[in-house]
Design an enzyme around this catalytic site. Structure first.
Site, short mmCIF file in Angstrom:
data_model
loop_
_atom_site.label_atom_id
_atom_site.label_comp_id
_atom_site.label_asym_id
_atom_site.label_seq_id
_atom_site.Cartn_x
_atom_site.Cartn_y
_atom_site.Cartn_z
N TRP A 1 0.83 -1.21 0.00
CA TRP A 1 0.00 0.00 0.00
C TRP A 1 0.87 1.26 0.00
O TRP A 1 0.47 2.30 0.51
CB TRP A 1 -0.97 0.00 1.19
CG TRP A 1 -1.79 -1.24 1.27
CD1 TRP A 1 -2.93 -1.55 0.58
CD2 TRP A 1 -1.53 -2.39 2.10
NE1 TRP A 1 -3.39 -2.81 0.91
CE2 TRP A 1 -2.56 -3.35 1.84
CE3 TRP A 1 -0.54 -2.71 3.03
CZ2 TRP A 1 -2.61 -4.58 2.48
CZ3 TRP A 1 -0.59 -3.94 3.66
CH2 TRP A 1 -1.62 -4.85 3.38
N HIS A 2 2.06 1.17 -0.59
CA HIS A 2 3.03 2.26 -0.59
C HIS A 2 3.33 2.71 -2.02
O HIS A 2 4.49 2.76 -2.45
CB HIS A 2 4.33 1.83 0.10
CG HIS A 2 4.19 1.52 1.54
ND1 HIS A 2 5.16 0.90 2.30
CD2 HIS A 2 3.16 1.77 2.40
CE1 HIS A 2 4.75 0.76 3.54
NE2 HIS A 2 3.54 1.28 3.64
N SER A 3 2.31 3.04 -2.78
CA SER A 3 2.48 3.42 -4.18
C SER A 3 3.06 4.83 -4.29
O SER A 3 2.49 5.78 -3.76
CB SER A 3 1.12 3.37 -4.90
OG SER A 3 0.58 2.06 -4.85
#
Length: 607
Positions: free
Chosen positions: A534-536
């Site tokens: 979830w670290h785009s």
């Protein structure tokens, strides 16, 4: 509802960075008229946002009102699987729905932004004071490296689960390279092990997100937040940005064919729609690679082939294990019915404590391979180690922690007490891309390929991490066997067979010896299992234009005027941490830059 303009500054997107920047500017100059347009809804005082322990049940739903979901095509690195990558969809963006992990990158990560990527003013020397300015570090407000009066509260949260404390005990007892427990994660060096802080107010138990702490708790009469308003493109006069076009949004998709609206910005347009939204707005506005724009019927305004490229994430794994009945886990909090979770909610409401004031991640470490381990990772990891890690000892290769729950999605796994060892690679080499598939429909699915594990070095890193994680898990006193469905399928007769162990082994027990076939099984397991963290980030990178950059060090979009970007899409290189701190740093830095350029006083570059 429509915006009543004109405005001085319009923000396209209301995520964490936008909340920070808009608030700082509005406070510094009450005459500045600012508008923030956010596709998602307001998050103010909604229990599923403000109660930290709700975050995983929100993901399980899944909730299209607070998440956008992006389907990415996997390549050979992940066996051609489809990947589902969520992003925040609310005022506050990811800070309103994330894991509330408090973590700063290695200082050298930010230094690289300046020395490697050429962005003067973006080193750790400039960014760490901005992070201090943003926080109130409650465990030690007088600490030299932390802030004492910032908007965001940081604590260790109440109700530490004993699982988190156990990984610390086991790590300190067995890992000879660990340097011991120190005060907090952002002060201790690589190979130390400790409790992990959280963006949770230790007094109220509330999530410390950007919206509530920069926007909702302040009365900025000159700042308007217009939720459920999705920006489609930037309006230009020549190459000068003069406003944006947007449509009314209805929980992820517009009803029918909504009438576009235009709002003008007399001084500046700031794109802050995140790693997915910002490059999409640019491309629909005619800024990007000629081939992409032509395919989607968009007339090119500025040739910037780096738009939508350089997609980065971290490679996340949760290794599940059965837990004893005395283990304090989050399983009921994450998967229970409203009736089952009511005691947690009541305790949170009455005393600001308990499971809903926590996130289940209470202990962890930053890891680098030992000399012996490096030999097992050769030759695939040799070049990466020599050129990126060897002379920068503050950079972890992997981050590892306990998660006091089963967080997989296998419906066949029964309810029960579990704990997982979570790990993610700090700086994967593999990158991906995302591009629009329609020049007019802002809701059309993206051409998205995250690129996970395309480089073999990334696979080797995960293999090494799996072995470290398993050795820790099998020594924890709460261990009652590995959950078979969440581990590699080792060959028959392997010494690494999952089914063998049902009780913890002694602290001094010999480590598992893996064969080449076992290593292949671990690699295949990761290819079939690894997903987003979830670290785009990175899809409008702050790099030189000739190196596929999209913005310069002052956040200006190349080839345009009065158009900046302020969100994690500008990140030129990956960071060894959860990305909320970086989003805040970018927001604070953007406020300083914009204030300087517009002649606004009172936006300071530090505490």
């Amino acid at each position: 509802m429509s915006a009543e303009g004109p405005y001085d500054i319009v923000f396209a997107g209301g995520g964490a960075s936008a909340c920070v920047t808009a608030s700082r500017l509005a406070e510094a100059d009450p005459n500045l008229k600012i508008l923030v347009l956010e596709a998602g809804g307001h998050s103010k005082d909604l229990f599923y946002h403000v109660q930290p322990g709700r975050y995983f049940s929100n993901l399980l739903a899944p909730r299209f009102d607070i998440f956008s979901f992006h389907f990415g095509k996997g390549g050979k690195g992940t066996a051609e699987r489809t990947h589902l990558v969520p992003s925040g969809r609310a005022v506050g963006g990811g800070s309103a729905i994330n894991f509330v992990m408090y973590m700063r990158p290695a200082a050298s990560d930010y230094d690289d932004w300046e020395t490697i990527h050429g962005n003067k003013g973006w080193s750790s020397k400039e960014l760490i004071p901005l992070l201090q300015k943003a926080e109130t570090y409650q465990p030690n407000p007088n600490g030299a490296t932390h802030g004492a009066s910032g908007p965001l509260k940081v604590s260790f949260a109440s109700g530490h689960n004993n699982v988190g404390q156990e990984i610390i005990a086991v790590g300190l007892a067995t890992e000879k390279d660990h340097k011991g427990k120190t005060e907090d994660m952002n002060n201790f060096s690589v190979e130390s092990i400790n409790s992990w802080g959280k963006f949770v107010d230790g007094n109220t138990g509330k999530r410390s997100d950007a919206a509530h702490n920069y926007i909702y708790n302040r009365e900025h009469k000159n700042l308007t937040i217009l939720a459920r308003s999705k920006v489609t493109k930037v309006i230009f006069e020549g190459t000068r940005a003069v406003g944006v076009e947007y449509v009314d949004d209805e929980v992820g998709r517009a009803k029918g064919n909504p009438e576009p609206k235009v709002v003008k910005a007399s001084r500046l347009v700031v794109l802050s729609a995140g790693a997915f939204g910002t490059p999409s707005i640019l491309e629909r506005s005619g800024i990007g690679a000629a081939e992409v724009l032509k395919k989607n019927g968009v007339t090119q305004l500025v040739d910037l082939p780096g738009v939508g490229e350089n997609y980065m994430d971290h490679n996340m794994m949760f290794i599940p294990n059965h837990a004893s009945e005395d283990a304090e886990t989050m399983d009921v909090a994450f998967r229970g019915t409203e009736e089952e979770t009511k005691p947690f909610s009541d305790l949170w409401t009455s005393q600001a404590k308990g499971m809903f004031a926590n996130n289940g991640v209470d202990g962890g470490c930053k890891l680098r391979p030992t000399e012996a381990e490096l030999k097992t990772m050769s030759p695939e990891f040799d070049e990466r180690w020599k050129t990126y890690y060897a002379d920068k000892p503050d950079k972890p290769v992997m981050l590892m922690a306990t998660m006091a729950a089963y967080v997989g999605l296998n419906p066949a796994v029964p309810r029960g007490p579990y704990f997982s060892i979570a790990y993610f690679s700090a700086h994967p080499i593999s990158t991906g891309h995302l591009h629009i598939t329609s020049g007019t429909n802002a809701y059309a699915p993206l051409d998205f390929a995250p690129g996970f594990l395309e480089n073999k070095a990334d696979v080797v890193i995960l293999r090494w991490a799996y072995k470290r994680a398993r050795e820790i898990a099998r020594r924890m006193k709460f261990f009652r066997g590995h959950l078979v469905a969440g581990h590699p399928n080792f060959p028959a007769g392997s010494a690494a067979a999952i089914e063998k162990e049902k009780e913890p082994v002694p602290l001094d027990a010999p480590k598992i010896v893996y064969t080449k076939e076992d290593d292949d099984a671990i690699d295949e397991y990761h290819r079939q299992t690894v997903e987003t963290t979830w670290h785009s980030i990175g899809t409008a990178a702050m790099k030189p234009r000739e190196k596929n950059g999209v913005v310069d060090a002052k956040l200006n979009v190349y080839g345009t005027q009065n158009l900046k970007i302020a969100d994690c899409s500008i990140t030129p290189g990956n960071v060894a941490a959860n990305t909320y701190s970086t989003a805040v740093a970018i927001g604070e830095k953007a406020a300083v830059i914009i204030a300087e350029e517009l002649g606004i006083k009172g936006v300071n570059p530090g505490p």
